[in-house]
Design a protein around this motif. Sequence first.
Motif, mmCIF file in Angstrom:
data_model
loop_
_atom_site.group_PDB
_atom_site.id
_atom_site.type_symbol
_atom_site.label_atom_id
_atom_site.label_comp_id
_atom_site.label_asym_id
_atom_site.label_seq_id
_atom_site.Cartn_x
_atom_site.Cartn_y
_atom_site.Cartn_z
ATOM 1 N N LYS A 14 0.822 -1.206 0.000
ATOM 2 C CA LYS A 14 0.000 0.000 0.000
ATOM 3 C C LYS A 14 0.856 1.257 0.000
ATOM 4 C CE LYS A 14 -4.091 -2.065 2.149
ATOM 5 N NZ LYS A 14 -4.946 -2.145 3.355
ATOM 6 N N GLU A 15 1.941 1.224 0.785
ATOM 7 C CA GLU A 15 2.848 2.383 0.820
ATOM 8 C C GLU A 15 3.484 2.608 -0.543
ATOM 9 O OE1 GLU A 15 5.590 1.540 3.949
ATOM 10 O OE2 GLU A 15 4.208 2.166 5.547
ATOM 11 N N ARG A 16 3.886 1.537 -1.212
ATOM 12 C CA ARG A 16 4.480 1.654 -2.536
ATOM 13 C C ARG A 16 3.462 2.200 -3.531
ATOM 14 N NH1 ARG A 16 6.690 -3.853 -4.567
ATOM 15 N NH2 ARG A 16 4.591 -4.087 -5.378
ATOM 16 N N SER A 17 2.226 1.728 -3.405
ATOM 17 C CA SER A 17 1.166 2.205 -4.300
ATOM 18 C C SER A 17 0.866 3.684 -4.069
ATOM 19 C CB SER A 17 -0.090 1.360 -4.078
ATOM 20 O OG SER A 17 -1.141 1.809 -4.902
ATOM 21 N N ASN A 18 0.867 4.102 -2.806
ATOM 22 C CA ASN A 18 0.589 5.507 -2.477
ATOM 23 C C ASN A 18 1.664 6.445 -3.031
ATOM 24 O OD1 ASN A 18 -1.753 4.815 -1.116
ATOM 25 N ND2 ASN A 18 -0.750 4.696 0.887
ATOM 26 N N ARG A 19 2.878 5.919 -3.163
ATOM 27 C CA ARG A 19 3.963 6.736 -3.729
ATOM 28 C C ARG A 19 3.910 6.752 -5.256
ATOM 29 N NH1 ARG A 19 7.026 3.975 0.320
ATOM 30 N NH2 ARG A 19 7.829 2.565 -1.291
ATOM 31 N N GLY A 20 3.041 5.944 -5.817
ATOM 32 C CA GLY A 20 2.947 5.874 -7.275
ATOM 33 C C GLY A 20 4.028 4.999 -7.880
ATOM 34 N N HIS A 21 4.608 4.122 -7.077
ATOM 35 C CA HIS A 21 5.671 3.249 -7.558
ATOM 36 C C HIS A 21 5.130 1.833 -7.795
ATOM 37 C CE1 HIS A 21 8.807 5.955 -5.308
ATOM 38 N NE2 HIS A 21 8.249 6.562 -6.355
ATOM 39 N N PHE A 22 5.835 1.108 -8.643
ATOM 40 C CA PHE A 22 5.510 -0.304 -8.804
ATOM 41 C C PHE A 22 6.792 -1.088 -9.043
ATOM 42 C CE2 PHE A 22 5.450 1.385 -13.068
ATOM 43 C CZ PHE A 22 5.951 0.367 -13.873
ATOM 44 N N ALA A 23 6.742 -2.365 -8.684
ATOM 45 C CA ALA A 23 7.937 -3.211 -8.754
ATOM 46 C C ALA A 23 7.826 -4.210 -9.899
ATOM 47 C CB ALA A 23 8.128 -3.967 -7.440
ATOM 48 N N ILE A 67 12.386 -0.874 -9.208
ATOM 49 C CA ILE A 67 11.213 -0.093 -8.812
ATOM 50 C C ILE A 67 11.086 1.084 -9.775
ATOM 51 C CG2 ILE A 67 10.109 1.222 -6.969
ATOM 52 C CD1 ILE A 67 10.482 -1.684 -6.244
ATOM 53 N N LYS A 68 9.885 1.270 -10.301
ATOM 54 C CA LYS A 68 9.638 2.368 -11.241
ATOM 55 C C LYS A 68 8.541 3.273 -10.705
ATOM 56 C CE LYS A 68 10.932 -0.275 -15.394
ATOM 57 N NZ LYS A 68 10.485 -0.746 -16.717
ATOM 58 N N ASP A 69 8.595 4.549 -11.153
ATOM 59 C CA ASP A 69 7.536 5.474 -10.760
ATOM 60 C C ASP A 69 6.406 5.414 -11.781
ATOM 61 O OD1 ASP A 69 8.380 6.920 -12.966
ATOM 62 O OD2 ASP A 69 9.349 8.500 -11.794
ATOM 63 N N LYS A 70 5.431 6.307 -11.616
ATOM 64 C CA LYS A 70 4.262 6.272 -12.503
ATOM 65 C C LYS A 70 4.604 6.605 -13.955
ATOM 66 C CE LYS A 70 2.995 11.003 -11.246
ATOM 67 N NZ LYS A 70 1.925 11.861 -10.675
ATOM 68 N N ASP A 71 5.770 7.278 -14.152
ATOM 69 C CA ASP A 71 6.220 7.602 -15.507
ATOM 70 C C ASP A 71 7.166 6.542 -16.056
ATOM 71 O OD1 ASP A 71 4.802 10.034 -15.506
ATOM 72 O OD2 ASP A 71 6.414 10.979 -14.347
ATOM 73 N N LYS A 72 7.248 5.409 -15.342
ATOM 74 C CA LYS A 72 8.109 4.282 -15.707
ATOM 75 C C LYS A 72 9.592 4.612 -15.637
ATOM 76 C CE LYS A 72 4.677 1.898 -18.567
ATOM 77 N NZ LYS A 72 4.416 1.241 -19.863
ATOM 78 N N LYS A 73 9.907 5.609 -14.828
ATOM 79 C CA LYS A 73 11.306 5.945 -14.593
ATOM 80 C C LYS A 73 11.833 5.047 -13.477
ATOM 81 C CE LYS A 73 14.312 9.739 -13.170
ATOM 82 N NZ LYS A 73 14.368 11.162 -12.706
ATOM 83 N N ILE A 74 13.030 4.489 -13.683
ATOM 84 C CA ILE A 74 13.595 3.569 -12.701
ATOM 85 C C ILE A 74 14.045 4.342 -11.457
ATOM 86 C CG2 ILE A 74 15.465 1.931 -12.227
ATOM 87 C CD1 ILE A 74 15.389 1.185 -15.208
ATOM 88 N N ILE A 75 13.510 3.964 -10.313
ATOM 89 C CA ILE A 75 13.866 4.577 -9.031
ATOM 90 C C ILE A 75 15.024 3.826 -8.384
ATOM 91 C CG2 ILE A 75 13.019 5.220 -6.731
ATOM 92 C CD1 ILE A 75 11.690 6.709 -9.063
#
Length: 198
Positions: A111-120, A156-164
Amino acid sequence: MNYSFEYIDIILLAMIAGFIFLRLRGILGKRTGFEGKATGQFQEILKKVEEVQPKKVSDTFDAKAQNEFLKGAKIAYETIITDFSDNDNKIIASKPLLNKEVFDQFNKALKERSNRGHFAEITFIGINSAKVKEHKKTGSILNVTVEFIAEIITCIKDKDKKIISGSPDKIKKIYDTWVFSRDMTSPNPNWKLINILA
């Protein structure tokens, strides 16, 4: 005369047969009404032994039992790791493999990852090794600590598919120590992950 000898032979044979019968009866005993009850009691004892026997077998955690356990532990490990990817809450599929505390921790992290707009993105390559570090039995509960060495590709990527963090091309070796638990008297053969050690 011949007839009288035949009668004597028959009488002698009958006496010998009677003697043997009495001797066998004295040695082996005779059937009584009590035997039926004894058989019933014996059947009850056998039933209780059969009920207890599986528990005694399952209580042992020898090399054979450990090998069988590790086969399932490897499957559980891969399932849980891959369910933590893609940010689609697939961790729910792994819920039967986790106790409440571990499930809540995993769910919170998702949930925390989703709230940040990130996905794995996680690609499971394989398990290099899995070995039982220790096993401890308290009452009917058996806890088994397993050390895993595995290889995955993760990022881990952000909502713009940028690698975090991580890399979509680099294989990463990971070292995990997990604790599984099971009530050995339970008919349920499944183990649960109860702790992830640092």
